[in-house]
Scaffold this motif. Sequence first.
Motif, PDB file in Angstrom:
ATOM      1  N   LEU A 178       0.826  -1.204   0.000  1.00 34.84           N
ATOM      2  CA  LEU A 178       0.000   0.000   0.000  1.00 34.84           C
ATOM      3  C   LEU A 178       0.867   1.263   0.000  1.00 34.84           C
ATOM      4  N   ASN A 179       1.966   1.228   0.759  1.00 36.06           N
ATOM      5  CA  ASN A 179       2.850   2.398   0.830  1.00 36.06           C
ATOM      6  C   ASN A 179       3.572   2.665  -0.481  1.00 36.06           C
ATOM      7  N   ALA A 180       3.751   1.608  -1.298  1.00 36.61           N
ATOM      8  CA  ALA A 180       4.506   1.750  -2.544  1.00 36.61           C
ATOM      9  C   ALA A 180       3.638   2.182  -3.717  1.00 36.61           C
ATOM     10  N   ILE A 181       2.313   2.255  -3.535  1.00 32.37           N
ATOM     11  CA  ILE A 181       1.445   2.723  -4.614  1.00 32.37           C
ATOM     12  C   ILE A 181       1.721   4.218  -4.860  1.00 32.37           C
ATOM     13  N   PRO A 182       2.011   4.627  -6.076  1.00 32.19           N
ATOM     14  CA  PRO A 182       2.227   6.057  -6.355  1.00 32.19           C
ATOM     15  C   PRO A 182       1.002   6.883  -5.972  1.00 32.19           C
ATOM     16  N   MET A 183       1.242   8.108  -5.528  1.00 35.19           N
ATOM     17  CA  MET A 183       0.156   8.992  -5.130  1.00 35.19           C
ATOM     18  C   MET A 183      -0.481   9.607  -6.379  1.00 35.19           C
ATOM     19  N   LEU A 184      -1.639   9.109  -6.749  1.00 27.57           N
ATOM     20  CA  LEU A 184      -2.363   9.572  -7.932  1.00 27.57           C
ATOM     21  C   LEU A 184      -3.505  10.481  -7.495  1.00 27.57           C
ATOM     22  N   ASP A 185      -3.545  11.699  -8.034  1.00 22.08           N
ATOM     23  CA  ASP A 185      -4.550  12.668  -7.599  1.00 22.08           C
ATOM     24  C   ASP A 185      -5.972  12.133  -7.735  1.00 22.08           C
ATOM     25  N   ARG A 186      -6.266  11.504  -8.864  1.00 21.37           N
ATOM     26  CA  ARG A 186      -7.641  11.012  -9.062  1.00 21.37           C
ATOM     27  C   ARG A 186      -7.980   9.920  -8.060  1.00 21.37           C
ATOM     28  N   ASN A 187      -7.015   9.070  -7.779  1.00 20.10           N
ATOM     29  CA  ASN A 187      -7.247   8.006  -6.803  1.00 20.10           C
ATOM     30  C   ASN A 187      -7.485   8.578  -5.406  1.00 20.10           C
ATOM     31  N   ILE A 188      -6.706   9.602  -5.032  1.00 21.23           N
ATOM     32  CA  ILE A 188      -6.874  10.217  -3.715  1.00 21.23           C
ATOM     33  C   ILE A 188      -8.249  10.867  -3.607  1.00 21.23           C
ATOM     34  N   GLU A 189      -8.691  11.524  -4.678  1.00 22.07           N
ATOM     35  CA  GLU A 189     -10.020  12.150  -4.673  1.00 22.07           C
ATOM     36  C   GLU A 189     -11.118  11.096  -4.547  1.00 22.07           C
ATOM     37  N   HIS A 190     -10.965  10.014  -5.282  1.00 24.29           N
ATOM     38  CA  HIS A 190     -11.952   8.944  -5.244  1.00 24.29           C
ATOM     39  C   HIS A 190     -11.983   8.310  -3.852  1.00 24.29           C
ATOM     40  N   ALA A 191     -10.802   8.058  -3.281  1.00 24.29           N
ATOM     41  CA  ALA A 191     -10.730   7.476  -1.941  1.00 24.29           C
ATOM     42  C   ALA A 191     -11.367   8.395  -0.908  1.00 24.29           C
ATOM     43  N   ALA A 192     -11.159   9.708  -1.067  1.00 23.05           N
ATOM     44  CA  ALA A 192     -11.745  10.668  -0.122  1.00 23.05           C
ATOM     45  C   ALA A 192     -13.269  10.595  -0.144  1.00 23.05           C
ATOM     46  N   GLU A 193     -13.851  10.472  -1.333  1.00 22.35           N
ATOM     47  CA  GLU A 193     -15.305  10.341  -1.441  1.00 22.35           C
ATOM     48  C   GLU A 193     -15.780   9.070  -0.748  1.00 22.35           C
ATOM     49  N   GLN A 194     -15.040   7.991  -0.932  1.00 17.37           N
ATOM     50  CA  GLN A 194     -15.410   6.718  -0.315  1.00 17.37           C
ATOM     51  C   GLN A 194     -15.265   6.779   1.205  1.00 17.37           C
ATOM     52  N   HIS A 195     -14.199   7.404   1.689  1.00 13.70           N
ATOM     53  CA  HIS A 195     -14.009   7.562   3.132  1.00 13.70           C
ATOM     54  C   HIS A 195     -15.170   8.342   3.742  1.00 13.70           C
ATOM     55  N   ARG A 196     -15.562   9.410   3.067  1.00 11.13           N
ATOM     56  CA  ARG A 196     -16.678  10.216   3.589  1.00 11.13           C
ATOM     57  C   ARG A 196     -17.963   9.401   3.629  1.00 11.13           C
ATOM     58  N   ALA A 197     -18.182   8.588   2.604  1.00  7.55           N
ATOM     59  CA  ALA A 197     -19.384   7.740   2.587  1.00  7.55           C
ATOM     60  C   ALA A 197     -19.347   6.728   3.722  1.00  7.55           C
ATOM     61  N   MET A 198     -18.194   6.184   4.006  1.00  7.23           N
ATOM     62  CA  MET A 198     -18.054   5.236   5.111  1.00  7.23           C
ATOM     63  C   MET A 198     -18.380   5.904   6.444  1.00  7.23           C
ATOM     64  N   VAL A 199     -17.809   7.080   6.663  1.00  4.29           N
ATOM     65  CA  VAL A 199     -18.034   7.793   7.925  1.00  4.29           C
ATOM     66  C   VAL A 199     -19.491   8.205   8.055  1.00  4.29           C
ATOM     67  N   ARG A 200     -20.064   8.709   6.967  1.00  2.00           N
ATOM     68  CA  ARG A 200     -21.467   9.128   6.994  1.00  2.00           C
ATOM     69  C   ARG A 200     -22.378   7.958   7.382  1.00  2.00           C
ATOM     70  N   ALA A 201     -22.114   6.792   6.789  1.00  2.00           N
ATOM     71  CA  ALA A 201     -22.944   5.623   7.077  1.00  2.00           C
ATOM     72  C   ALA A 201     -22.775   5.168   8.522  1.00  2.00           C
ATOM     73  N   ILE A 202     -21.546   5.176   9.021  1.00  3.02           N
ATOM     74  CA  ILE A 202     -21.306   4.751  10.404  1.00  3.02           C
ATOM     75  C   ILE A 202     -21.978   5.704  11.381  1.00  3.02           C
ATOM     76  N   LEU A 203     -21.824   6.997  11.156  1.00  3.03           N
ATOM     77  CA  LEU A 203     -22.416   7.985  12.068  1.00  3.03           C
ATOM     78  C   LEU A 203     -23.940   8.010  11.969  1.00  3.03           C
ATOM     79  N   ASP A 204     -24.481   7.627  10.807  1.00  2.13           N
ATOM     80  CA  ASP A 204     -25.939   7.552  10.649  1.00  2.13           C
ATOM     81  C   ASP A 204     -26.510   6.247  11.209  1.00  2.13           C
ATOM     82  N   GLY A 205     -25.627   5.332  11.583  1.00  6.23           N
ATOM     83  CA  GLY A 205     -26.096   4.043  12.099  1.00  6.23           C
ATOM     84  C   GLY A 205     -26.634   3.134  11.021  1.00  6.23           C
ATOM     85  N   ASP A 206     -26.185   3.318   9.782  1.00  4.52           N
ATOM     86  CA  ASP A 206     -26.684   2.538   8.652  1.00  4.52           C
ATOM     87  C   ASP A 206     -25.659   1.443   8.310  1.00  4.52           C
ATOM     88  N   GLY A 207     -25.849   0.267   8.885  1.00  6.98           N
ATOM     89  CA  GLY A 207     -24.918  -0.831   8.690  1.00  6.98           C
ATOM     90  C   GLY A 207     -24.800  -1.284   7.246  1.00  6.98           C
TER      91      GLY A 207
END
Length: 251
Positions: free
Chosen positions: A199-228
């Motif tokens: 994971l550490n050796a994967i090059p830092m790709l801007d599009r990938n980081i943006e996509h991951a950020a959207e997914q992270h936010r969706a994960m947090v939103r679902a957890i905080l909303d109590g939506d398993g």
Amino acid sequence: MDVDVDVAREQARLDWEAGAIFRPIRTGNAFEETVERLLQAIKLGVFGPGDRLPAERDLAARLGVSRETLREALRTLQQADCVEPRRGRYGGTFVTYRMPEPDVADLRRAARDLGGALEDALTYRQVLEVGAAEAAARRPLSPEQRAHLQDRLTELDGAPAEQYRQLDSRFHLAIGELTGSPALAAAIAEARMRLNDLLNAIPMLDRNIEHAAEQHRAMVRAILDGDGDAARRATEEHLAATASLLRGFLA
């Protein structure tokens, strides 16, 4: 007063972020496993460059080892340029390890070392983390726990490139801790370490980081909303994307 605040923060970090790693050692190889646990905490970003490790007495008690064993492990890490001791009122043991620059050749070399265990490691990680996200979402969370998860997301969103992977690890470990299961949180930390070099050796790709950020936010939103169910779907999507990226660079 500042010292008291520092002690409180140090204790909180032990409880919130390092509980999955700094747990009692059960094998007869106390020195070797102490070194391994300390390196896990450093490489997974629980303690980053410049951070002070917890006091020796606290670490030794949590790991279930003697102070002398802990000191020997810390001396070994100092010799490897991972930590350094500092004296004085605000002294202690500070992290000096910095993650090497990503390199595709390193990625392929680490993958060769894993061999056929790569797919096993990816599957194991997905099962653990998807289940953890769903469990965290279905569990009543205190205001402090909710704030902790949001803080890890905010920290990751604002991460500089050189700290991104470690703060990403810290984010995923936080979800494991929110399940309330020390065994599950420990398994997630161990699974992450199996894939850490890749994971550490994967090059830092801007599009990938943006996509991951959207997914992270969706994960947090679902957890905080109590939506398993939503937490499960968001985490599955995120981990599948990471696995695809790994396979792509290894092709």
